[in-house]
Design an enzyme around this catalytic site. Structure first.
Site, short mmCIF file in Angstrom:
data_model
loop_
_atom_site.label_atom_id
_atom_site.label_comp_id
_atom_site.label_asym_id
_atom_site.label_seq_id
_atom_site.Cartn_x
_atom_site.Cartn_y
_atom_site.Cartn_z
N ARG A 73 0.79 -1.24 0.00
CA ARG A 73 0.00 0.00 0.00
C ARG A 73 0.82 1.29 0.00
O ARG A 73 0.25 2.37 0.03
CB ARG A 73 -0.99 0.03 1.18
CG ARG A 73 -2.00 -1.09 1.19
CD ARG A 73 -3.24 -0.70 1.94
NE ARG A 73 -2.92 -0.25 3.30
CZ ARG A 73 -3.76 0.43 4.06
NH1 ARG A 73 -4.97 0.74 3.61
NH2 ARG A 73 -3.42 0.80 5.28
N ASP A 74 2.14 1.20 -0.04
CA ASP A 74 2.92 2.44 -0.11
C ASP A 74 4.20 2.22 -0.90
O ASP A 74 5.29 2.61 -0.46
CB ASP A 74 3.23 2.96 1.29
CG ASP A 74 3.66 4.44 1.28
OD1 ASP A 74 3.33 5.15 0.31
OD2 ASP A 74 4.34 4.86 2.24
#
Length: 209
Positions: A73-74
């Site tokens: 997610r990042d």
């Protein structure tokens, strides 16, 4: 830490232990004696073969994480460390969550602008591994051109003169609709390696004579 401790892959930073000491949380992680991809390549146009090799390694690490039920997610250059041999290792799983995990009402949406897939904001409950693939596609575009797609959305070959086949890979990885992206990170890695192999052959035909 628990999420990362379940993973074991050469393109992921390993976690050896974690706990609490005097009220402070700690994680004992693998030491990588190198700089981040951001510090090594920000604003630079990287050789396409090297860009393809690095991104394929990132895809390999993500594929392992996804197979073990974890979304990063990042994904961004600042969270990719490079070894002295320029092999990528994904770190900072601070925003990781289980594949299929539901977004709670009122929960803050995290990510990094320009790298985060559109559905993370518009449809947080439908986020799956293809959101990480979007971020990888953005990084590939950036390595090939020295620019983010948000700053210059033209195909990489138009910007930097690289092989137009990279355009197809970037376009598919960063498609606004998740269902139009690569089905998994392993498939993207395979296409990058096939393209790199074909480029090596085309650049050195005398090897075949």
């Amino acid at each position: 830490a628990r999420a990362m401790a379940r993973l074991n892959h050469p393109n992921l930073i390993s976690v050896y232990d974690f706990g609490e000491a005097d009220g402070l949380l700690f994680i004992i992680m693998e030491y990588v004696p190198g700089k981040s991809l951001f510090h090594s390549a920000h604003g630079l146009v990287i050789d396409p073969r090297e860009a393809g090799r690095i991104i394929a390694g990132v895809c390999d690490g993500l594929a392992h994480a996804h197979e073990n039920g974890i979304l990063h997610r990042d994904i961004k250059p600042g969270n990719i460390l490079l070894t002295p041999k320029a092999d990528p290792k994904i770190g900072d799983f601070g925003l990781a969550r289980p594949v299929g995990g539901h977004h709670l009402p009122g929960e803050t949406i995290f990510g990094t602008p320009n790298y985060t897939a559109p559905e993370v904001v518009s449809r947080p409950n439908r986020v799956d591994p293809r959101a990480d693939i979007f971020s990888v596609g953005v990084m590939l575009h950036e390595l090939l051109t020295g620019k983010l797609p948000a700053d210059d959305p033209r195909p990489p070959s138009r910007i930097a003169g690289c092989d137009p086949r990279f355009d197809t890979i970037v376009r598919r990885a960063t498609h606004p609709a998740p269902e139009m992206r690569y089905p998994d990170a392993a498939t993207m890695a395979r296409e990058l390696r096939e393209l790199n192999f074909m480029k090596v052959i085309s650049l050195a035909p005398e090897v075949l004579r």
